[in-house]
Motif scaffolding. Structure first.
Motif, PDB file in Angstrom:
ATOM      1  N   ARG A 199     -15.029  18.426  29.271  1.00 58.87           N
ATOM      2  CA  ARG A 199     -14.839  16.918  29.556  1.00 58.87           C
ATOM      3  C   ARG A 199     -13.538  16.706  29.892  1.00 58.87           C
ATOM      4  N   GLN A 227     -16.688  10.415  22.516  1.00 51.08           N
ATOM      5  CA  GLN A 227     -15.538  11.232  22.861  1.00 51.08           C
ATOM      6  C   GLN A 227     -14.266  10.569  23.282  1.00 51.08           C
ATOM      7  N   LYS A 246     -24.399  18.981  27.516  1.00 49.49           N
ATOM      8  CA  LYS A 246     -24.539  19.847  26.539  1.00 49.49           C
ATOM      9  C   LYS A 246     -23.471  19.960  25.421  1.00 49.49           C
ATOM     10  N   ALA A 247     -23.625  20.036  24.193  1.00 54.94           N
ATOM     11  CA  ALA A 247     -22.860  20.114  23.128  1.00 54.94           C
ATOM     12  C   ALA A 247     -21.730  21.345  23.665  1.00 54.94           C
ATOM     13  N   ARG A 248     -22.222  22.320  23.677  1.00 54.86           N
ATOM     14  CA  ARG A 248     -21.454  23.454  24.000  1.00 54.86           C
ATOM     15  C   ARG A 248     -20.379  23.320  25.052  1.00 54.86           C
ATOM     16  N   HIS A 249     -20.634  22.177  26.015  1.00 56.64           N
ATOM     17  CA  HIS A 249     -19.848  22.037  27.210  1.00 56.64           C
ATOM     18  C   HIS A 249     -18.935  20.720  27.070  1.00 56.64           C
ATOM     19  N   HIS A 250     -18.952  20.207  25.811  1.00 57.25           N
ATOM     20  CA  HIS A 250     -18.324  18.994  25.588  1.00 57.25           C
ATOM     21  C   HIS A 250     -16.602  19.443  25.911  1.00 57.25           C
ATOM     22  N   ARG A 251     -16.245  20.586  25.768  1.00 64.55           N
ATOM     23  CA  ARG A 251     -14.652  20.661  25.983  1.00 64.55           C
ATOM     24  C   ARG A 251     -14.243  20.840  27.397  1.00 64.55           C
ATOM     25  N   ASP A 308     -22.352   9.389  24.450  1.00 66.80           N
ATOM     26  CA  ASP A 308     -21.569  10.345  23.754  1.00 66.80           C
ATOM     27  C   ASP A 308     -20.193  10.473  24.452  1.00 66.80           C
ATOM     28  N   TYR A 309     -20.052  10.309  25.716  1.00 64.75           N
ATOM     29  CA  TYR A 309     -19.001  10.103  26.324  1.00 64.75           C
ATOM     30  C   TYR A 309     -18.079   9.111  25.792  1.00 64.75           C
TER      31      TYR A 309
END
Ligand SMILES: C[S@@+](CC[C@H](N)C(=O)[O-])C[C@H]1O[C@@H](n2cnc3c(N)ncnc32)[C@H](O)[C@@H]1O
Length: 236
Positions: A154, A186, A147-152, A182-183
């Motif tokens: 990673r 990033q 989820k985009a809101r969880h990318h931080r 998407d990983y």
């Protein structure tokens, strides 16, 4: 040996029952009890080392290179590399206590003697590793946090990458594998920012390393039709 919850020599007691859904069979319990005290890396947890005193990595390495695998899962790759490179000291770091138990089983069955384990968070390990102490580092199929809101959350964020860059010697390799497009994006964005150079062409990341040993998570990704990507970065 004490098995108190507060005893830092038995860290799985703190995990066990605390992490939902994790249960250990009798053999795993036994391996944690018998084997982990002799292969665990001491003075990493905050309980044991509240002052965050740096590890004496020179004494630990005894003249050998040190390679680190973060989030080794069940330890297939780590055990394989340790057997293939007997003159390397491996540090394995994993918060999933069943994974630690699975690796201990491999260490016991296969007589592996060049692995030490931090059964805990990589950030605690980075706190106490001296600068320029690692000769290679593996990050294999890190948690995708889709989820985009969880990318931080990673692993490929400055919170992890900046200390990692400081611990790896210049000119040495940092390998990342992931099946999540998407990983990849990033990783290609963030890792160079932390002071690394990608060795492959960014549009040609499909070739595994010659000494690759497929992990459990990779096997699952392949079964589910996802494509592995392999990235090799060199510390500037
Ligand atoms: C998706 S799994 C992949 C496991 C293994 N590398 C594989 O390919 O089968 C990611 C692993 O990273 C571990 N992990 C996540 N964050 C971590 C952290 N901060 N420190 C240590 N391990 C971590 C998780 O417990 C999990 O086992």
């Amino acid at each position: 040996m004490s098995t108190s919850d507060k005893d830092p020599a038995t860290p799985w007691r703190n995990f066990y029952g605390r992490i939902k859904g994790q249960s250990l069979n009798a053999r795993q319990e036994q391996d944690l009890e018998d084997l982990l005290p002799s292969v665990r890396l001491p003075n990493v947890t905050r309980e044991e080392n509240p002052d965050r005193t740096l590890l004496d990595i020179e004494a630990l390495r005894d003249g050998n290179p040190v390679w680190l695998e973060v989030g080794f899962g069940s330890g297939e790759h780590l055990a394989h590399q340790a057997k293939a490179n007997p003159d390397v000291l491996f540090i394995g770091c994993e918060i999933y206590i069943n994974g630690v138990a699975a690796l201990l089983g491999k260490i016991r069955r296969e007589g592996i003697s060049n692995i030490v384990i931090h059964a805990g968070d990589a950030r605690d390990l980075f706190d106490v590793l001296p600068a320029n102490s690692l000769d290679k580092m593996f990050l294999l199929y890190p948690d995708p946090w889709p989820k985009a809101r969880h990318h931080r959350r990673r692993f490929v964020t400055p919170e992890h990458l900046d200390p990692l860059a400081e611990k790896l010697k210049p000119g040495k390799e940092f390998r990342v594998a992931t099946d999540i497009e998407d990983y990849v994006r990033q990783t290609l964005e963030e890792v160079p920012r932390a002071g690394f150079t990608l060795t492959e062409q960014p549009d040609d990341l499909g070739k595994a390393w010659d000494d690759w040993f497929s992990t459990r998570y990779e096997q699952k990704a392949l079964r589910e039709g996802r494509t592995p990507h392999y990235m090799t970065f060199i510390r500037n």
